[in-house]
Design a protein around this motif. Structure first.
Motif, mmCIF file in Angstrom:
data_model
loop_
_atom_site.group_PDB
_atom_site.id
_atom_site.type_symbol
_atom_site.label_atom_id
_atom_site.label_comp_id
_atom_site.label_asym_id
_atom_site.label_seq_id
_atom_site.Cartn_x
_atom_site.Cartn_y
_atom_site.Cartn_z
ATOM 1 N N PHE A 69 0.851 -1.184 0.000
ATOM 2 C CA PHE A 69 0.000 0.000 0.000
ATOM 3 C C PHE A 69 0.888 1.234 0.000
ATOM 4 C CE2 PHE A 69 -2.878 3.108 2.096
ATOM 5 C CZ PHE A 69 -3.989 2.973 1.277
ATOM 6 N N TYR A 70 1.046 1.832 -1.182
ATOM 7 C CA TYR A 70 1.875 3.024 -1.367
ATOM 8 C C TYR A 70 3.272 2.834 -0.755
ATOM 9 C CZ TYR A 70 -2.449 5.145 -2.919
ATOM 10 O OH TYR A 70 -3.604 5.427 -3.619
ATOM 11 N N PRO A 71 3.999 1.817 -1.233
ATOM 12 C CA PRO A 71 5.332 1.548 -0.664
ATOM 13 C C PRO A 71 6.250 2.758 -0.759
ATOM 14 C CG PRO A 71 5.008 0.384 -2.747
ATOM 15 C CD PRO A 71 3.681 0.918 -2.347
ATOM 16 N N GLY A 72 7.036 2.947 0.297
ATOM 17 C CA GLY A 72 7.982 4.054 0.357
ATOM 18 C C GLY A 72 7.398 5.353 0.869
ATOM 19 N N SER A 73 6.095 5.370 1.165
ATOM 20 C CA SER A 73 5.473 6.603 1.641
ATOM 21 C C SER A 73 5.572 6.721 3.154
ATOM 22 C CB SER A 73 4.011 6.663 1.205
ATOM 23 O OG SER A 73 3.275 5.601 1.773
ATOM 24 N N GLN A 74 5.256 7.922 3.653
ATOM 25 C CA GLN A 74 5.224 8.197 5.090
ATOM 26 C C GLN A 74 3.777 8.450 5.504
ATOM 27 O OE1 GLN A 74 8.277 8.734 7.207
ATOM 28 N NE2 GLN A 74 9.085 7.535 5.495
ATOM 29 N N ILE A 75 3.435 8.013 6.719
ATOM 30 C CA ILE A 75 2.061 8.198 7.178
ATOM 31 C C ILE A 75 2.049 8.625 8.638
ATOM 32 C CG2 ILE A 75 1.734 5.748 7.791
ATOM 33 C CD1 ILE A 75 -1.197 6.153 6.631
ATOM 34 N N LEU A 76 1.256 9.640 8.935
ATOM 35 C CA LEU A 76 1.100 10.106 10.304
ATOM 36 C C LEU A 76 0.391 9.019 11.101
ATOM 37 C CD1 LEU A 76 1.633 12.699 12.021
ATOM 38 C CD2 LEU A 76 -0.781 13.253 11.650
ATOM 39 N N VAL A 111 -6.237 16.281 10.962
ATOM 40 C CA VAL A 111 -6.201 16.306 9.497
ATOM 41 C C VAL A 111 -5.205 17.362 9.009
ATOM 42 C CG1 VAL A 111 -7.541 16.769 7.410
ATOM 43 C CG2 VAL A 111 -8.541 15.425 9.274
ATOM 44 N N ALA A 112 -5.242 18.543 9.623
ATOM 45 C CA ALA A 112 -4.314 19.607 9.234
ATOM 46 C C ALA A 112 -2.868 19.196 9.472
ATOM 47 C CB ALA A 112 -4.638 20.883 10.012
ATOM 48 N N THR A 113 -2.620 18.459 10.548
ATOM 49 C CA THR A 113 -1.270 17.992 10.849
ATOM 50 C C THR A 113 -0.787 17.019 9.779
ATOM 51 O OG1 THR A 113 -1.662 18.251 13.222
ATOM 52 C CG2 THR A 113 0.179 16.857 12.567
ATOM 53 N N ALA A 114 -1.659 16.098 9.383
ATOM 54 C CA ALA A 114 -1.294 15.142 8.334
ATOM 55 C C ALA A 114 -0.972 15.856 7.035
ATOM 56 C CB ALA A 114 -2.427 14.139 8.126
ATOM 57 N N LEU A 115 -1.791 16.825 6.675
ATOM 58 C CA LEU A 115 -1.555 17.586 5.446
ATOM 59 C C LEU A 115 -0.261 18.384 5.541
ATOM 60 C CD1 LEU A 115 -5.194 18.859 4.824
ATOM 61 C CD2 LEU A 115 -3.937 17.227 3.395
#
Length: 329
Positions: A69-76, A111-115
């Protein structure tokens, strides 16, 4: 923050019954459920964990673990200070089984933090997000409206009706299948296996992306019969569901020795006979991290720890043979 809870009923004498998870806690006035965050207040079920974050971090998606699932990405990533199982081997017990300091973050701010971080979205993880139901159900639609992804890393211990609600706003799940026997779940996890299997079956039939994790504990769930039971269950749903066999280390109330490397390699050997995507975690073996094409066997995603190189994909197809590789990008 306190908030009215979902999924409960009032019974005689001011008692309430929580229907969020299979524990079905029956609570008299002032009593909390096994999750420690849902309680009877004057004949009403309330939750005291709404928006209360025990931690907040930007993680690699592979840490969840989600490899497809979206390898290499970062997620909060965040989670609540509670859980609805009582696993003797819990490796996050200081924040799942004990009272820990939390910080309130309202849905809009999360949500704002994730963005702001340029995150893929938000992963509800670390402890047990299912008992954060009310918060997730308010945050998730806001995230998706901004093009953000919603990820649940969960024990799968939830009743069908609330799970259906969550599935409507969830993009990906990693469900922890802790063992394959009733006895293991009752004795080690303090819960029932049947609801977890039902949750996995439903997730596998949904549009959400699904991966599974099994933590292998020596002398508890590491026999060939245990491993084959898990493998056969997963294969019965789809041979293309990624599974992560993970190494245990002594923690909380269980003092079994750390999982030997040979046990992880045996699990991978057995699983590779039936399943297309088998990974090893919490251990450095030099194998078991890369994604290979299920058709031609070429490496298409190479991993060293959390360093990811997408080496053989055109979209979600193998550049070597053109076959689909079941990766969402």
């Amino acid at each position: 923050m306190q908030k009215a809870a979902s999924y409960w009923e009032k019974t005689e004498g001011g008692t309430v019954v929580c229907h969020l998870c299979p524990a079905e806690c029956r609570l008299t006035a002032g009593k909390a459920g096994i999750c420690r965050c849902r309680f009877n207040q004057n004949g009403e079920l309330v939750t005291n964990n709404y928006g209360e974050l025990v931690t907040l971090a930007l993680d690699p998606i592979e840490k969840k673990p989600l490899y497809h699932f979206y390898p290499g990405s970062q997620i909060l990533s965040t989670g609540p200070n509670c859980c609805n199982l009582g696993c003797l081997h819990c490796q996050n017990w200081t924040i799942s089984q004990k009272q820990a300091q939390t910080t309130y973050v309202d849905p809009d701010r999360l949500v704002a933090t994730a963005l702001g971080y340029g995150s893929l979205g938000v992963a509800f993880t670390y402890t047990e997000p299912m008992v954060w139901f009310e918060y997730i159900m308010e945050v998730a639609p806001l995230l998706r409206a901004k093009g953000q992804k919603v990820v649940l890393v969960t024990n799968g211990y939830i009743n069908p009706e609330p799970f259906e609600e969550l599935l409507k706003v969830t993009d990906a799940l990693n469900i922890d299948l802790k063992g394959i026997t009733r006895e293991f779940y009752l004795r080690i996890c303090k819960g029932k296996i049947e609801p977890v299997l039902a949750t996995i079956r439903r997730a596998a039939a949904s549009q959400a992306h699904l991966e599974l994790t099994n933590l292998i504990i020596p002398n508890e769930n590491d026999s060939d019969a245990d491993l084959l039971g898990i493998i056969e269950f997963v294969a019965s749903l789809s041979d293309r569901i990624p599974i992560h066999f993970s190494a245990y280390h002594p923690d909380y109330r269980l003092d079994r020795p750390q999982t030997p490397t040979k046990t992880l390699l045996r699990a991978r050997e057995l699983a590779n006979r039936r399943l297309k995507y088998v990974y090893l975690g919490n251990i450095m073996t030099g194998t078991g991290s890369d994604t290979t094409c299920p058709n031609c066997g070429q490496v298409v995603v190479k991993r060293e720890g959390y360093h990811v190189q997408i080496t053989g994909l055109d979209g979600s197809r193998c550049v070597h043979c053109g076959s689909a590789v079941d990766i969402r990008r």
